[in-house]
Motif scaffolding. Sequence first.
Motif, PDB file in Angstrom:
ATOM      1  N   SER A   1       0.850  -1.191   0.000  1.00 49.89           N
ATOM      2  CA  SER A   1       0.000   0.000   0.000  1.00 49.89           C
ATOM      3  C   SER A   1       0.884   1.238   0.000  1.00 49.89           C
ATOM      4  O   SER A   1       1.679   1.454   0.922  1.00 49.89           O
ATOM      5  CB  SER A   1      -0.917  -0.006   1.226  1.00 49.89           C
ATOM      6  OG  SER A   1      -1.980   0.900   1.053  1.00 49.89           O
ATOM      7  N   THR A   2       0.751   2.063  -1.029  1.00 51.99           N
ATOM      8  CA  THR A   2       1.709   3.123  -1.312  1.00 51.99           C
ATOM      9  C   THR A   2       1.255   4.490  -0.786  1.00 51.99           C
ATOM     10  O   THR A   2       0.161   4.643  -0.250  1.00 51.99           O
ATOM     11  CB  THR A   2       1.927   3.251  -2.829  1.00 51.99           C
ATOM     12  OG1 THR A   2       0.766   3.865  -3.419  1.00 51.99           O
ATOM     13  CG2 THR A   2       2.157   1.906  -3.489  1.00 51.99           C
ATOM     14  N   GLY A   3       2.100   5.483  -1.016  1.00 54.98           N
ATOM     15  CA  GLY A   3       1.733   6.870  -0.776  1.00 54.98           C
ATOM     16  C   GLY A   3       2.681   7.579   0.181  1.00 54.98           C
ATOM     17  O   GLY A   3       3.306   6.960   1.043  1.00 54.98           O
ATOM     18  N   LEU A   4       2.791   8.889   0.008  1.00 52.29           N
ATOM     19  CA  LEU A   4       3.504   9.724   0.963  1.00 52.29           C
ATOM     20  C   LEU A   4       2.556   9.989   2.124  1.00 52.29           C
ATOM     21  O   LEU A   4       1.699  10.870   2.057  1.00 52.29           O
ATOM     22  CB  LEU A   4       3.928  11.041   0.303  1.00 52.29           C
ATOM     23  CG  LEU A   4       5.231  11.028  -0.490  1.00 52.29           C
ATOM     24  CD1 LEU A   4       5.418  12.366  -1.205  1.00 52.29           C
ATOM     25  CD2 LEU A   4       6.423  10.740   0.405  1.00 52.29           C
ATOM     26  N   LEU A   5       2.690   9.226   3.188  1.00 51.73           N
ATOM     27  CA  LEU A   5       1.762   9.291   4.318  1.00 51.73           C
ATOM     28  C   LEU A   5       2.381  10.135   5.425  1.00 51.73           C
ATOM     29  O   LEU A   5       3.391   9.738   6.023  1.00 51.73           O
ATOM     30  CB  LEU A   5       1.439   7.888   4.822  1.00 51.73           C
ATOM     31  CG  LEU A   5       0.873   6.928   3.768  1.00 51.73           C
ATOM     32  CD1 LEU A   5       0.548   5.583   4.396  1.00 51.73           C
ATOM     33  CD2 LEU A   5      -0.355   7.513   3.086  1.00 51.73           C
ATOM     34  N   PRO A   6       1.807  11.292   5.727  1.00 52.32           N
ATOM     35  CA  PRO A   6       2.421  12.208   6.693  1.00 52.32           C
ATOM     36  C   PRO A   6       2.487  11.618   8.095  1.00 52.32           C
ATOM     37  O   PRO A   6       1.560  10.945   8.559  1.00 52.32           O
ATOM     38  CB  PRO A   6       1.487  13.423   6.659  1.00 52.32           C
ATOM     39  CG  PRO A   6       0.747  13.329   5.371  1.00 52.32           C
ATOM     40  CD  PRO A   6       0.604  11.870   5.107  1.00 52.32           C
ATOM     41  N   LEU A   7       3.594  11.903   8.767  1.00 48.85           N
ATOM     42  CA  LEU A   7       3.710  11.642  10.195  1.00 48.85           C
ATOM     43  C   LEU A   7       3.322  12.931  10.903  1.00 48.85           C
ATOM     44  O   LEU A   7       4.047  13.934  10.858  1.00 48.85           O
ATOM     45  CB  LEU A   7       5.138  11.233  10.551  1.00 48.85           C
ATOM     46  CG  LEU A   7       5.620   9.914   9.943  1.00 48.85           C
ATOM     47  CD1 LEU A   7       7.086   9.683  10.255  1.00 48.85           C
ATOM     48  CD2 LEU A   7       4.778   8.744  10.437  1.00 48.85           C
ATOM     49  N   ARG A   8       2.168  12.921  11.540  1.00 49.10           N
ATOM     50  CA  ARG A   8       1.644  14.140  12.152  1.00 49.10           C
ATOM     51  C   ARG A   8       2.178  14.320  13.573  1.00 49.10           C
ATOM     52  O   ARG A   8       2.585  13.352  14.225  1.00 49.10           O
ATOM     53  CB  ARG A   8       0.117  14.103  12.136  1.00 49.10           C
ATOM     54  CG  ARG A   8      -0.440  14.116  10.715  1.00 49.10           C
ATOM     55  CD  ARG A   8      -1.923  13.857  10.638  1.00 49.10           C
ATOM     56  NE  ARG A   8      -2.372  13.934   9.240  1.00 49.10           N
ATOM     57  CZ  ARG A   8      -2.319  12.920   8.380  1.00 49.10           C
ATOM     58  NH1 ARG A   8      -1.861  11.744   8.769  1.00 49.10           N
ATOM     59  NH2 ARG A   8      -2.717  13.076   7.131  1.00 49.10           N
ATOM     60  N   ASP A   9       2.173  15.553  14.020  1.00 46.02           N
ATOM     61  CA  ASP A   9       2.548  15.845  15.389  1.00 46.02           C
ATOM     62  C   ASP A   9       1.671  15.012  16.330  1.00 46.02           C
ATOM     63  O   ASP A   9       0.452  14.919  16.119  1.00 46.02           O
ATOM     64  CB  ASP A   9       2.351  17.346  15.658  1.00 46.02           C
ATOM     65  CG  ASP A   9       2.893  17.773  17.001  1.00 46.02           C
ATOM     66  OD1 ASP A   9       2.272  17.405  18.022  1.00 46.02           O
ATOM     67  OD2 ASP A   9       3.907  18.472  17.043  1.00 46.02           O
ATOM     68  N   PRO A  10       2.244  14.385  17.351  1.00 47.92           N
ATOM     69  CA  PRO A  10       1.434  13.525  18.230  1.00 47.92           C
ATOM     70  C   PRO A  10       0.365  14.269  19.018  1.00 47.92           C
ATOM     71  O   PRO A  10      -0.491  13.638  19.648  1.00 47.92           O
ATOM     72  CB  PRO A  10       2.474  12.904  19.169  1.00 47.92           C
ATOM     73  CG  PRO A  10       3.649  13.815  19.110  1.00 47.92           C
ATOM     74  CD  PRO A  10       3.662  14.372  17.722  1.00 47.92           C
ATOM     75  N   ARG A  11       0.367  15.596  18.958  1.00 51.26           N
ATOM     76  CA  ARG A  11      -0.652  16.390  19.645  1.00 51.26           C
ATOM     77  C   ARG A  11      -1.801  16.764  18.716  1.00 51.26           C
ATOM     78  O   ARG A  11      -2.655  17.585  19.067  1.00 51.26           O
ATOM     79  CB  ARG A  11      -0.020  17.648  20.241  1.00 51.26           C
ATOM     80  CG  ARG A  11       1.063  17.375  21.283  1.00 51.26           C
ATOM     81  CD  ARG A  11       1.866  18.630  21.566  1.00 51.26           C
ATOM     82  NE  ARG A  11       2.673  19.021  20.412  1.00 51.26           N
ATOM     83  CZ  ARG A  11       3.419  20.136  20.342  1.00 51.26           C
ATOM     84  NH1 ARG A  11       3.428  20.982  21.379  1.00 51.26           N
ATOM     85  NH2 ARG A  11       4.115  20.404  19.268  1.00 51.26           N
ATOM     86  N   VAL A  12      -1.833  16.152  17.534  1.00 51.32           N
ATOM     87  CA  VAL A  12      -2.860  16.443  16.529  1.00 51.32           C
ATOM     88  C   VAL A  12      -3.777  15.235  16.375  1.00 51.32           C
ATOM     89  O   VAL A  12      -3.306  14.103  16.258  1.00 51.32           O
ATOM     90  CB  VAL A  12      -2.212  16.800  15.178  1.00 51.32           C
ATOM     91  CG1 VAL A  12      -3.240  16.780  14.050  1.00 51.32           C
ATOM     92  CG2 VAL A  12      -1.520  18.145  15.251  1.00 51.32           C
ATOM     93  N   ASP A  13      -5.084  15.471  16.380  1.00 50.77           N
ATOM     94  CA  ASP A  13      -6.064  14.445  16.041  1.00 50.77           C
ATOM     95  C   ASP A  13      -6.196  14.439  14.519  1.00 50.77           C
ATOM     96  O   ASP A  13      -6.626  15.442  13.924  1.00 50.77           O
ATOM     97  CB  ASP A  13      -7.412  14.772  16.690  1.00 50.77           C
ATOM     98  CG  ASP A  13      -8.457  13.666  16.488  1.00 50.77           C
ATOM     99  OD1 ASP A  13      -8.402  12.976  15.461  1.00 50.77           O
ATOM    100  OD2 ASP A  13      -9.333  13.518  17.364  1.00 50.77           O
TER     101      ASP A  13
END
Length: 820
Positions: free
Chosen positions: A515-527
Amino acid sequence: MPRPIRTAAAACSAALILLAGVGTALARDYAGTALNIIPSGQWGGFGAPPQADRQARLYDGLTPLFDRVTPRDLTTYFKPETFGTKGQCPCKAERVPRRGVRIVRDRENVPHITGRNRLDLDWAAGWVLAQDRALLLSLGRYPARFAALDTPGVDAFGLVTSLKRVTVTEQADSIIDREQTAALMARGSEGRALLRDIDEYVKGINARLRFDRSLEKPWTRVDVYAINALAGQIFGQGGGDEARRSMLLDGLRRKLGADAGRRVWNDLAEQLDDDTPTTISKRFPYARIPSRAPGSAVIDNGSLNAGAEAAVATASRAHRNMSNFLILSGRRSTNGHPLFVAGPQIGYFYPGLTLEMDLRAPGIQARGAAMPGGAGNLLIGRGEDFAWSLTSAGSDTNDQFVETLCGGSDTKYLFRGRCRAMGSVNAGTIAGQGAIRYRTTVHGPVLGYAGVGGRRVAISFQRSSRGKDVLWQIMFRRMTNGTVTGLRSFRAAAATSPFTFNVGYADDRDIAMYSTGLLPLRDPRVDPRLPTIGTGQYEWRGFLAARHHPQVANPSSGALINWNNKPAAGFSSSDADWSQGSTQRVTLLREGIAKREKHDLASVTSAMNAAATQDLRVAGPLLAGLHNVLAGSQAPSPRSQRMADLLNAWRASGSSRLDRDLDGKIDVGAAPAIVDALYPRLADAVLTPVLGADLDRQLSELEGTTNSTASGFTGGRINYLDKDLRTLTGTRFRSPFATRFCGGGDLATCRAAIWRAFEETGAALALTQGSEDPAQWTSDATAERIRFLPGLMQTTIRYTNRPSGIQQVITFTGHRKERR
């Protein structure tokens, strides 16, 4: 249309010219069976020739066979996907103004292209594209710029299908050229090689335009870049609908209170439902929800301005999720080798959005479906000893940011401690709409304005693949060049895609999915389900590493089955996808495969073909749950009871919407008309008591009012109904709802609401059908026949929900010596 060589002498002379310098022999074909179909066909001119619908008619011929497809049917209703023209003639050689390129058209007009090297194939692919899809190129090249720019409120593909006239600006082209070329340069030698392919491909397109004395402006790199962005916008991204969905949260909190409103919203979001069908059983955690989310904002319900509302709705509507693949290992196969039945569902158009090519040069042998902008690469296809296909994954690649306005201005925003002026883009004009201008922030285009706690804010849109769309072609370049030789090189190729797809693979021994894609790693304080505060404190922190993407090879089940369902357990749904719940249409494919332990290609095709006409609302668990809720109760009228009986009888007969005899009526009689009319009323009856009428309408705008042929049996609130009704009668779920919707959890109250829905539906149908007796009602099959948009080809075919960009039916029985 190609210009045929008219005499035997001319044919011989031309063949000598064409073959000069082209001595490439066919590579060994390791396929035991290789077949395909592209219903839109290879022709694509403005005046559809009589033979343009030949593949459409073959495609339609398979549909009424349901689950009774035989090996002989495969060769009747599919065509060869073997290399070269053997068995596919009469054929015609075609004159081309490039020494070293040979193009021969088979009886389906498919071009078999031979070149001395890769650049010859690039040029020839451009020539063929402009020959077979000149109309599509003319319609699509300028609207595609709006997709590359993420122009707010513009449905780029809608402009193509509506035939609207578009002009673009130098500023737009400059932005696209700068970003996409830089992305290629950053990829090093592979990126530079792809850029050479693009330039040669553009030369081939322009050579054909000159040959045809076209009035079109010459193509440039920007056209190729933009077309790739358009494909990604339609099929290869997910998420980016946080603002509207957070407004629903705000509305629920105001109606039900903070805690109860949040619980209902969590249930509706279905972000991580362990009851949903997945293709991979191993857990791949992604985008977890924090207990506290100071980096997220909630938009005041109803506060999005009209422009923003339209912009976010358009962005969400652009995603299409209809493709499937059924891939079985050699352990599940009667021939001891993997079986591959797969293809993308990209809608039905003439000219088709894909076209077929058979490509051959030293070291290169590949055949399959190409796309405009493919730069000599195949989108879906096969090599000597392997095949690949795609389904849209819809993973969360897009986010909306809340920008804090400052200085009393709508065009200044706060980022990392200082006020910044928004950028401005003049993208072009659309006939009937005028100039298209918008503002930008560091996160991307400004969609519009809204309120957060009564404070005016701007909403901007960030897409992980923006400016990198063309990198999608690297995966296909590796597939087409034959550098994919086994599992390791397959995974490495798939991992290069910035767009989000599930890529299926098979050779003679192995099956796999990535399963492909540029998947963002979000700030852990973000829902991840809510808009992100854009002040600079909560920015993305890179992208998910390739090893953490959902992926598997040779699963113990011996099967990889995907119909845009969730790729793996533990993997978060995007904020825009609230339909990955307790029921999903992939279960229809699974049931077909589960009927036997070992399969051949015909039985796998049978499973696909049967599911393509089944109604999920009846074939899936929803109707059984509904039946259990009503069990032991008395219907308010004989008519309502008869309606329920007809639905149950339809389920027992296979739940298909087939019209085999082409009399314009669905074969099973009244039941499809009943479920079509009943379902929206049933959904409202279950959900409105908790949500209220206004919030139920708001949810319906996000998830659709019905789950039907029109939606490909996705969305439409079906998961809420299914889980809630089955919970009411004792089914235990791994991810139960905190809320009891139907009747507030009271069985008698729920039953009464459901029977009222039956009564209202029966009264409405009695009027439209002209009879009080449901047994006399019929269901219209003509209304749901498939039409090829935008209407240039008049042929229509039966309703079916199966791959349309290309469908491959393949098994390999051998492999090249090298394997990585």
